[in-house]
Design a protein around this motif. Structure first.
Motif, PDB file in Angstrom:
ATOM      1  N   THR A   1       0.845  -1.203   0.000  1.00 31.21           N
ATOM      2  CA  THR A   1       0.000   0.000   0.000  1.00 31.21           C
ATOM      3  C   THR A   1       0.878   1.248   0.000  1.00 31.21           C
ATOM      4  O   THR A   1       0.651   2.197  -0.759  1.00 31.21           O
TER       5      THR A   1
ATOM      6  N   GLU B   1       2.561   1.588  -3.389  1.00 29.67           N
ATOM      7  CA  GLU B   1       1.580   1.958  -4.418  1.00 29.67           C
ATOM      8  C   GLU B   1       1.370   3.476  -4.415  1.00 29.67           C
ATOM      9  O   GLU B   1       1.439   4.127  -5.463  1.00 29.67           O
ATOM     10  N   LYS B   2       1.168   4.042  -3.215  1.00 27.30           N
ATOM     11  CA  LYS B   2       0.964   5.500  -3.105  1.00 27.30           C
ATOM     12  C   LYS B   2       2.238   6.244  -3.522  1.00 27.30           C
ATOM     13  O   LYS B   2       2.179   7.271  -4.191  1.00 27.30           O
TER      14      LYS B   2
ATOM     15  N   ARG C   1      -1.022  -4.985  -8.109  1.00 23.77           N
ATOM     16  CA  ARG C   1      -1.443  -3.772  -7.404  1.00 23.77           C
ATOM     17  C   ARG C   1      -0.539  -2.592  -7.752  1.00 23.77           C
ATOM     18  O   ARG C   1      -0.997  -1.478  -8.001  1.00 23.77           O
TER      19      ARG C   1
END
Lengths: 222, 222
Positions: free
Chosen positions: B49, B52-53, B81
């Motif tokens: 996560t 990804e950001k 992802r």
């Protein structure tokens, strides 16, 4: 890398040796009448808090004779925490080794009269990879999976989950604050280990702990 | 266990080989002008996560040319992802191997023109033990430590934290709901890796992410 094939060969020998030692341990545990439960998880999934509550309740609330072996790379913090439950605890320090093995367990048990115990817990090093392949002679292997880790962990660490007898979804008190798909997690666990028992627990609120104690007590032989 | 000493010897050879390959990778990265950042943590600490950001913001917000290599035992979920950020992503599937090594990284980079990249991220297998000893040729190694894991992890996994250039305390949005001693954690990190940079981030709320982007951009050579 020329060392590759040799490493694989040595690893296979190590696993074969471990299986032999684990088989001998399993015979020894059965002969002594002690039920051996191993616990494994990611670092910080709550093994020690869960085990601390479990040891204390089984001893005080249900009159069972329990003890624990605790594996860690460094520090004896966890062993010190578990000893507060008033039960025998021994520490196995592994250094840079990423898992317990049957030989370490056998060595840690030296001089310990197993026949006076009902249940021996073995808390492995926090690691979802390496402990998967090492049999410790346990009767039942429990994988703790914290809801904060996300529901994708069974699919990403299949070797570990496919060898689980019980999967305890832990830290359920945090469910309102995290994105954890309970249904997807359960479906993936069932696919990897169709016979595995799934339970939800929160050692902090106590939710699900009575069901866990009941299940464990009913699993005891004889 | 007679295989013990032999395993140690083979392991030392493997590490020595890895160091040579990592040194060659580091020279190659420098020559291509690409800044290589590795990320490691427990399973479920939020690496994907967070990455990804980071990939998305660095590409769209700051115009940087970024890419990622992702290590996993099984599945290409994380690579899929990360690819949503619209940047080049390659997957390294390790099977039962508990960490990436320099050879795997070198193989995954085949045919990739590194000179067109500003930053290459390498996301390791989720494991606080095995990846510690394997140099991947990175310029900077980042350890993510989730607040849900507890503040005792640096002391319990010293090999990993002593090799951290940056420790990112992650999932700080959950601080109100967990028992995490920020001061103790920071003190233990500083003792193990006195030069390490400590930052707090929440990829969910965005807290601390701007400071992380700024730090990273200022760290780029040239």
């Amino acid at each position: 890398m020329s060392t590759g094939p040799r490493l694989v060969e040595v690893r296979q020998n190590v696993l074969k040796q471990n299986d032999l030692l684990a088989r001998a341990l399993r015979r020894r545990f059965r002969a002594a009448g002690v039920y051996v439960v191993s616990l494994v998880s990611s670092p910080g999934a709550g093994k020690t808090t869960f085990l601390e509550k479990t040891l204390s309740l089984l001893r005080r609330g249900r009159g069972l004779r329990v003890a624990a072996l605790v594996g860690d790379l460094a520090t004896d913090n966890d062993a010190a925490r578990l000893a507060r439950a008033g039960v025998p605890v021994r520490q196995i320090t592994t250094g840079t080794v990423c898992h317990l093995d049957a030989e370490m367990v056998g060595r840690a048990l030296e001089g310990w009269d197993l026949a006076v115990l009902d249940i021996l817990f073995i808390e492995n090093v926090g690691n979802l990879v390496c402990p998967a392949l090492f049999d410790l002679g346990e009767a039942v292997r429990i994988v703790l999976a914290s809801v904060t880790e996300g529901a994708d962990k069974p699919a990403k660490y299949p070797h570990m989950f496919s060898r689980a007898d019980v999967v305890l979804v832990s830290k359920t008190d945090l469910l309102p604050y995290v994105d954890f798909d309970v249904g997807r997690h359960a479906a993936d666990v069932r696919q990897l280990s169709p016979g595995a028992r799934l339970m939800q627990v929160s050692a902090v609120t106590g939710d699900g702990m009575q069901a866990w104690y009941d299940w464990l007590q009913l699993s005891l032989p004889g």
